[in-house]
Design a protein around this motif. Structure first.
Motif, PDB file in Angstrom:
ATOM      1  N   VAL A   1       0.845  -1.200   0.000  1.00 53.91           N
ATOM      2  CA  VAL A   1       0.000   0.000   0.000  1.00 53.91           C
ATOM      3  C   VAL A   1       0.879   1.248   0.000  1.00 53.91           C
ATOM      4  CG1 VAL A   1      -1.624   1.340   1.399  1.00 53.91           C
ATOM      5  CG2 VAL A   1      -1.977  -1.103   1.079  1.00 53.91           C
ATOM      6  N   THR A   2       1.913   1.232   0.819  1.00 52.40           N
ATOM      7  CA  THR A   2       2.833   2.371   0.876  1.00 52.40           C
ATOM      8  C   THR A   2       3.510   2.582  -0.463  1.00 52.40           C
ATOM      9  OG1 THR A   2       3.219   1.950   3.216  1.00 52.40           O
ATOM     10  CG2 THR A   2       4.823   3.324   2.089  1.00 52.40           C
ATOM     11  N   TRP A   3       3.949   1.498  -1.105  1.00 47.49           N
ATOM     12  CA  TRP A   3       4.583   1.607  -2.422  1.00 47.49           C
ATOM     13  C   TRP A   3       3.614   2.208  -3.440  1.00 47.49           C
ATOM     14  CZ3 TRP A   3       8.516   2.285  -5.262  1.00 47.49           C
ATOM     15  CH2 TRP A   3       8.474   2.009  -6.621  1.00 47.49           C
ATOM     16  N   ARG A   4       2.369   1.733  -3.452  1.00 49.44           N
ATOM     17  CA  ARG A   4       1.405   2.248  -4.422  1.00 49.44           C
ATOM     18  C   ARG A   4       1.089   3.728  -4.169  1.00 49.44           C
ATOM     19  NH1 ARG A   4      -0.421  -2.935  -3.782  1.00 49.44           N
ATOM     20  NH2 ARG A   4      -2.000  -2.437  -2.237  1.00 49.44           N
ATOM     21  N   GLN A   5       1.124   4.151  -2.934  1.00 50.60           N
ATOM     22  CA  GLN A   5       0.820   5.544  -2.628  1.00 50.60           C
ATOM     23  C   GLN A   5       1.978   6.479  -2.981  1.00 50.60           C
ATOM     24  OE1 GLN A   5      -0.225   5.564   1.507  1.00 50.60           O
ATOM     25  NE2 GLN A   5      -2.378   5.136   1.091  1.00 50.60           N
ATOM     26  N   HIS A   6       3.205   6.002  -2.880  1.00 55.77           N
ATOM     27  CA  HIS A   6       4.364   6.887  -3.007  1.00 55.77           C
ATOM     28  C   HIS A   6       5.269   6.563  -4.185  1.00 55.77           C
ATOM     29  CE1 HIS A   6       3.258   8.584   0.811  1.00 55.77           C
ATOM     30  NE2 HIS A   6       3.291   7.397   1.382  1.00 55.77           N
ATOM     31  N   ARG A   7       4.863   5.689  -5.098  1.00 57.17           N
ATOM     32  CA  ARG A   7       5.767   5.272  -6.162  1.00 57.17           C
ATOM     33  C   ARG A   7       6.144   6.409  -7.104  1.00 57.17           C
ATOM     34  NH1 ARG A   7       1.511   1.203  -8.930  1.00 57.17           N
ATOM     35  NH2 ARG A   7      -0.168   2.708  -9.112  1.00 57.17           N
ATOM     36  N   PHE A   8       5.238   7.318  -7.401  1.00 59.47           N
ATOM     37  CA  PHE A   8       5.570   8.420  -8.298  1.00 59.47           C
ATOM     38  C   PHE A   8       6.538   9.400  -7.627  1.00 59.47           C
ATOM     39  CE2 PHE A   8       1.404   7.097 -10.058  1.00 59.47           C
ATOM     40  CZ  PHE A   8       1.878   6.667 -11.293  1.00 59.47           C
ATOM     41  N   ALA A   9       6.344   9.646  -6.358  1.00 60.41           N
ATOM     42  CA  ALA A   9       7.269  10.521  -5.633  1.00 60.41           C
ATOM     43  C   ALA A   9       8.648   9.881  -5.548  1.00 60.41           C
ATOM     44  CB  ALA A   9       6.733  10.816  -4.235  1.00 60.41           C
ATOM     45  N   LEU A  10       8.701   8.593  -5.260  1.00 60.50           N
ATOM     46  CA  LEU A  10       9.991   7.900  -5.186  1.00 60.50           C
ATOM     47  C   LEU A  10      10.672   7.844  -6.541  1.00 60.50           C
ATOM     48  CD1 LEU A  10       9.023   4.996  -2.771  1.00 60.50           C
ATOM     49  CD2 LEU A  10      10.476   6.961  -2.265  1.00 60.50           C
ATOM     50  N   ALA A  11       9.901   7.643  -7.604  1.00 61.52           N
ATOM     51  CA  ALA A  11      10.482   7.648  -8.948  1.00 61.52           C
ATOM     52  C   ALA A  11      11.003   9.042  -9.290  1.00 61.52           C
ATOM     53  CB  ALA A  11       9.442   7.198  -9.967  1.00 61.52           C
ATOM     54  N   GLY A  12      10.283  10.076  -8.908  1.00 56.03           N
ATOM     55  CA  GLY A  12      10.734  11.441  -9.147  1.00 56.03           C
ATOM     56  C   GLY A  12      12.024  11.749  -8.408  1.00 56.03           C
ATOM     57  N   VAL A  13      12.138  11.290  -7.180  1.00 56.65           N
ATOM     58  CA  VAL A  13      13.366  11.496  -6.413  1.00 56.65           C
ATOM     59  C   VAL A  13      14.522  10.741  -7.060  1.00 56.65           C
ATOM     60  CG1 VAL A  13      14.490  10.965  -4.203  1.00 56.65           C
ATOM     61  CG2 VAL A  13      12.230  12.006  -4.235  1.00 56.65           C
ATOM     62  N   ALA A  14      14.273   9.530  -7.538  1.00 53.79           N
ATOM     63  CA  ALA A  14      15.320   8.746  -8.202  1.00 53.79           C
ATOM     64  C   ALA A  14      15.790   9.432  -9.481  1.00 53.79           C
ATOM     65  CB  ALA A  14      14.814   7.341  -8.500  1.00 53.79           C
ATOM     66  N   VAL A  15      14.861   9.964 -10.263  1.00 55.81           N
ATOM     67  CA  VAL A  15      15.228  10.676 -11.495  1.00 55.81           C
ATOM     68  C   VAL A  15      16.017  11.940 -11.151  1.00 55.81           C
ATOM     69  CG1 VAL A  15      14.270  11.997 -13.427  1.00 55.81           C
ATOM     70  CG2 VAL A  15      13.371   9.735 -12.898  1.00 55.81           C
ATOM     71  N   PHE A  16      15.561  12.681 -10.159  1.00 57.94           N
ATOM     72  CA  PHE A  16      16.263  13.901  -9.748  1.00 57.94           C
ATOM     73  C   PHE A  16      17.684  13.596  -9.288  1.00 57.94           C
ATOM     74  CE2 PHE A  16      17.497  16.726  -6.237  1.00 57.94           C
ATOM     75  CZ  PHE A  16      17.630  17.902  -6.951  1.00 57.94           C
ATOM     76  N   LEU A  17      17.848  12.581  -8.449  1.00 55.60           N
ATOM     77  CA  LEU A  17      19.181  12.228  -7.965  1.00 55.60           C
ATOM     78  C   LEU A  17      20.068  11.721  -9.092  1.00 55.60           C
ATOM     79  CD1 LEU A  17      18.381  10.585  -4.518  1.00 55.60           C
ATOM     80  CD2 LEU A  17      19.348  12.839  -4.973  1.00 55.60           C
ATOM     81  N   GLY A  18      19.496  11.000 -10.051  1.00 54.98           N
ATOM     82  CA  GLY A  18      20.268  10.558 -11.207  1.00 54.98           C
ATOM     83  C   GLY A  18      20.756  11.726 -12.042  1.00 54.98           C
ATOM     84  N   ALA A  19      19.884  12.701 -12.287  1.00 55.19           N
ATOM     85  CA  ALA A  19      20.274  13.886 -13.054  1.00 55.19           C
ATOM     86  C   ALA A  19      21.326  14.702 -12.301  1.00 55.19           C
ATOM     87  CB  ALA A  19      19.047  14.747 -13.343  1.00 55.19           C
ATOM     88  N   LEU A  20      21.169  14.823 -11.000  1.00 55.50           N
ATOM     89  CA  LEU A  20      22.154  15.534 -10.192  1.00 55.50           C
ATOM     90  C   LEU A  20      23.506  14.838 -10.243  1.00 55.50           C
ATOM     91  CD1 LEU A  20      22.662  17.863  -8.179  1.00 55.50           C
ATOM     92  CD2 LEU A  20      22.023  16.263  -6.361  1.00 55.50           C
TER      93      LEU A  20
END
Length: 78
Positions: free
Chosen positions: A28-47
């Motif tokens: 449930v936690t994964w389904r609620q926060h997956r887009f935010a976690l993916a956004g953080v992963a993309v941001f950290l990758g770009a950084l």
């Protein structure tokens, strides 16, 4: 306004309730926060890529500066 209260000591029937399974809760936690976690992963990758490129450029400039300072200048260049 009314409030519902629960007894301080649960009944014997309540003691038989099982705790929430953690696997379901994690899902449930994964389904609620997956887009935010993916956004953080993309941001950290770009950084990471930006910092890597800046560091690589700085390294090359510094290496060229050190190499230039170690070679003696000819008398005509002074």
């Amino acid at each position: 306004m009314t409030t519902m209260t629960t007894p301080a000591r649960p009944d014997k029937d309540d003691a038989a309730l099982r705790p929430v399974p953690w696997r379901r809760m994690a899902g449930v936690t994964w389904r609620q926060h997956r887009f935010a976690l993916a956004g953080v992963a993309v941001f950290l990758g770009a950084l990471t890529v930006c910092l890597w490129l800046a560091g690589l450029t700085t390294h090359h400039v510094y290496a060229a500066m050190i190499a230039a300072s170690q070679h003696p200048q000819s008398p005509a260049m002074r």
